[in-house]
Design a protein around this motif. Structure first.
Motif, PDB file in Angstrom:
ATOM      1  N   LEU A  21       6.958  44.427  51.624  1.00 55.87           N
ATOM      2  CA  LEU A  21       7.892  45.530  51.847  1.00 55.87           C
ATOM      3  C   LEU A  21       8.413  45.514  53.286  1.00 55.87           C
ATOM      4  O   LEU A  21       9.575  45.837  53.538  1.00 55.87           O
ATOM      5  N   MET A  22       7.550  45.121  54.235  1.00 56.03           N
ATOM      6  CA  MET A  22       7.988  45.019  55.624  1.00 56.03           C
ATOM      7  C   MET A  22       9.036  43.917  55.766  1.00 56.03           C
ATOM      8  O   MET A  22      10.057  44.100  56.443  1.00 56.03           O
ATOM      9  N   MET A  23       8.802  42.772  55.100  1.00 52.69           N
ATOM     10  CA  MET A  23       9.762  41.673  55.149  1.00 52.69           C
ATOM     11  C   MET A  23      11.080  42.082  54.498  1.00 52.69           C
ATOM     12  O   MET A  23      12.161  41.751  54.988  1.00 52.69           O
ATOM     13  N   LEU A  24      10.975  42.806  53.390  1.00 58.92           N
ATOM     14  CA  LEU A  24      12.183  43.309  52.721  1.00 58.92           C
ATOM     15  C   LEU A  24      12.951  44.249  53.646  1.00 58.92           C
ATOM     16  O   LEU A  24      14.182  44.199  53.729  1.00 58.92           O
ATOM     17  N   GLY A  25      12.209  45.110  54.353  1.00 61.74           N
ATOM     18  CA  GLY A  25      12.839  46.040  55.300  1.00 61.74           C
ATOM     19  C   GLY A  25      13.539  45.307  56.434  1.00 61.74           C
ATOM     20  O   GLY A  25      14.622  45.718  56.876  1.00 61.74           O
ATOM     21  N   ILE A  26      12.935  44.206  56.900  1.00 59.11           N
ATOM     22  CA  ILE A  26      13.559  43.413  57.959  1.00 59.11           C
ATOM     23  C   ILE A  26      14.881  42.832  57.467  1.00 59.11           C
ATOM     24  O   ILE A  26      15.876  42.809  58.192  1.00 59.11           O
ATOM     25  N   GLN A  27      14.896  42.372  56.206  1.00 61.31           N
ATOM     26  CA  GLN A  27      16.140  41.818  55.646  1.00 61.31           C
ATOM     27  C   GLN A  27      17.212  42.901  55.504  1.00 61.31           C
ATOM     28  O   GLN A  27      18.384  42.664  55.797  1.00 61.31           O
ATOM     29  N   VAL A  28      16.819  44.075  55.053  1.00 64.63           N
ATOM     30  CA  VAL A  28      17.765  45.195  54.951  1.00 64.63           C
ATOM     31  C   VAL A  28      18.320  45.528  56.331  1.00 64.63           C
ATOM     32  O   VAL A  28      19.532  45.721  56.512  1.00 64.63           O
ATOM     33  N   ILE A  61      20.371  45.845  48.928  1.00 63.93           N
ATOM     34  CA  ILE A  61      20.067  47.203  49.409  1.00 63.93           C
ATOM     35  C   ILE A  61      20.856  47.499  50.677  1.00 63.93           C
ATOM     36  O   ILE A  61      21.469  48.562  50.818  1.00 63.93           O
ATOM     37  N   GLY A  62      20.852  46.544  51.616  1.00 61.81           N
ATOM     38  CA  GLY A  62      21.591  46.739  52.860  1.00 61.81           C
ATOM     39  C   GLY A  62      23.073  46.903  52.628  1.00 61.81           C
ATOM     40  O   GLY A  62      23.727  47.749  53.261  1.00 61.81           O
ATOM     41  N   SER A  63      23.630  46.112  51.711  1.00 60.67           N
ATOM     42  CA  SER A  63      25.060  46.218  51.394  1.00 60.67           C
ATOM     43  C   SER A  63      25.380  47.562  50.767  1.00 60.67           C
ATOM     44  O   SER A  63      26.424  48.158  51.049  1.00 60.67           O
ATOM     45  N   TRP A  64      24.488  48.047  49.905  1.00 56.87           N
ATOM     46  CA  TRP A  64      24.685  49.359  49.276  1.00 56.87           C
ATOM     47  C   TRP A  64      24.684  50.457  50.340  1.00 56.87           C
ATOM     48  O   TRP A  64      25.521  51.379  50.297  1.00 56.87           O
ATOM     49  N   VAL A  65      23.770  50.368  51.298  1.00 52.11           N
ATOM     50  CA  VAL A  65      23.695  51.360  52.376  1.00 52.11           C
ATOM     51  C   VAL A  65      24.981  51.355  53.202  1.00 52.11           C
ATOM     52  O   VAL A  65      25.575  52.406  53.470  1.00 52.11           O
ATOM     53  N   LEU A  87      29.223  40.704  43.450  1.00 53.07           N
ATOM     54  CA  LEU A  87      29.980  39.513  43.847  1.00 53.07           C
ATOM     55  C   LEU A  87      29.465  38.914  45.159  1.00 53.07           C
ATOM     56  O   LEU A  87      29.249  37.701  45.257  1.00 53.07           O
ATOM     57  N   SER A  88      29.265  39.775  46.164  1.00 59.46           N
ATOM     58  CA  SER A  88      28.858  39.272  47.480  1.00 59.46           C
ATOM     59  C   SER A  88      27.428  38.722  47.456  1.00 59.46           C
ATOM     60  O   SER A  88      27.134  37.729  48.136  1.00 59.46           O
ATOM     61  N   THR A  89      26.546  39.345  46.679  1.00 59.98           N
ATOM     62  CA  THR A  89      25.162  38.884  46.617  1.00 59.98           C
ATOM     63  C   THR A  89      25.068  37.534  45.916  1.00 59.98           C
ATOM     64  O   THR A  89      24.385  36.610  46.398  1.00 59.98           O
ATOM     65  N   ILE A  90      25.750  37.379  44.791  1.00 64.29           N
ATOM     66  CA  ILE A  90      25.735  36.103  44.070  1.00 64.29           C
ATOM     67  C   ILE A  90      26.351  34.996  44.933  1.00 64.29           C
ATOM     68  O   ILE A  90      25.844  33.871  44.982  1.00 64.29           O
ATOM     69  N   ALA A  91      27.433  35.318  45.635  1.00 65.35           N
ATOM     70  CA  ALA A  91      28.121  34.313  46.454  1.00 65.35           C
ATOM     71  C   ALA A  91      27.267  33.834  47.618  1.00 65.35           C
ATOM     72  O   ALA A  91      27.462  32.715  48.117  1.00 65.35           O
ATOM     73  N   ARG A  92      26.321  34.625  48.069  1.00 66.17           N
ATOM     74  CA  ARG A  92      25.469  34.248  49.202  1.00 66.17           C
ATOM     75  C   ARG A  92      24.383  33.241  48.819  1.00 66.17           C
ATOM     76  O   ARG A  92      23.775  32.622  49.703  1.00 66.17           O
TER      77      ARG A  92
END
Length: 246
Positions: free
Chosen positions: A63-70, A106-110, A179-184
């Motif tokens: 969860l910490m790693m996920l938070g860093i990515q967000v 998650i970050g993109s949604w925020v 779209l943006s997530t799949i393209a990455r």
């Protein structure tokens, strides 16, 4: 005393400005706090220590790693490559990819939600005016879905800037995130597998993945410039504003 519609709107505007200021201050503070951490991960010993620490935390480490990515998506100044490599070191190529994609979504949604609420003032606070001008053509683009997908697919494009700017267009939030997530995926997968081989001590494979990422980046810059040249040919009036996205 009865509050008029004008006063109510003024209060809402003040609240938004306060929230915007708080968001910017928090983003700056988090950037200052995390930049030394990312720099320290350049050494093998620091990466191993960090990996051991995260593994000891179990699900909380993930969860910490996920938070860093967000956080990396929200705070555009934090580079994405070290986070993706670190995810590969910790959770392997596929596990790191899944962690990065979830965090990016998650970050993109925020960001999309914040921009739709605050409006252009938030984007102006996070991006340079020159970069905003270079991306302004997206507001008038007819094939917006395809163009956004291609821009996120091409390595080397400023994906963080695009994430902040696209909410100013007519594109819907869910469509943009998908779209943006799949393209990455192609660019992320090279980094997570590089991290995986790095964690296993397979230096030759690590070098191969980094060379592949560099090659894709160079090809992306060339492709990006050609794409912009084609756009200039169709929209000569915007040439000065869209010479190059990066």
């Amino acid at each position: 005393m009865r509050i008029t519609a004008e006063q109510r709107e003024k209060r809402k505007k003040n609240v938004r400005w306060i929230c915007l200021a708080a968001f910017i201050v928090a983003a700056i503070a988090l950037t200052i706090a995390f930049i030394p951490v990312f720099r320290s991960l350049g050494s093998e010993q620091a990466r191993l220590q960090f990996k051991q620490h995260v593994e000891q935390l179990g699900i909380w480490g993930w969860l910490m790693m996920l938070g860093i990515q967000v956080l990396q998506v929200i705070v555009a100044l934090i580079p994405g490559e070290p986070v993706e490599v670190l995810s590969g070191v910790l959770y392997g190529g596929w596990g790191g990819l899944a962690t990065c994609l979830l965090g990016i979504s998650i970050g993109s949604w925020v960001i999309f939600s914040l921009v739709r609420w605050f409006g252009q003032s938030l984007v102006e606070a996070m991006l340079e005016s020159e970069k905003m001008q270079k991306l302004s053509f997206l507001r008038k683009e007819k094939n917006l879905d395809m163009l956004v997908f291609v821009l996120f697919l091409i390595p080397g494009t400023p994906k963080d800037a695009l994430t902040y700017f696209v909410p100013l267009t007519r594109m819907k939030r869910g469509r943009f995130i998908v779209l943006s997530t799949i393209a990455r995926i192609p660019s992320i997968i090279t980094s997570t597998f590089a991290g995986h081989t790095l964690g296993d001590g397979n230096w030759w494979m690590t070098a191969l993945f980094f060379l592949l990422a560099a090659g894709l980046g160079i090809a992306g810059i060339v492709l990006q410039n050609r794409l912009m040249q084609r756009y200039h040919a169709k929209h000569p009036g915007n040439k000065n504003k869209t010479d190059q996205i990066g």
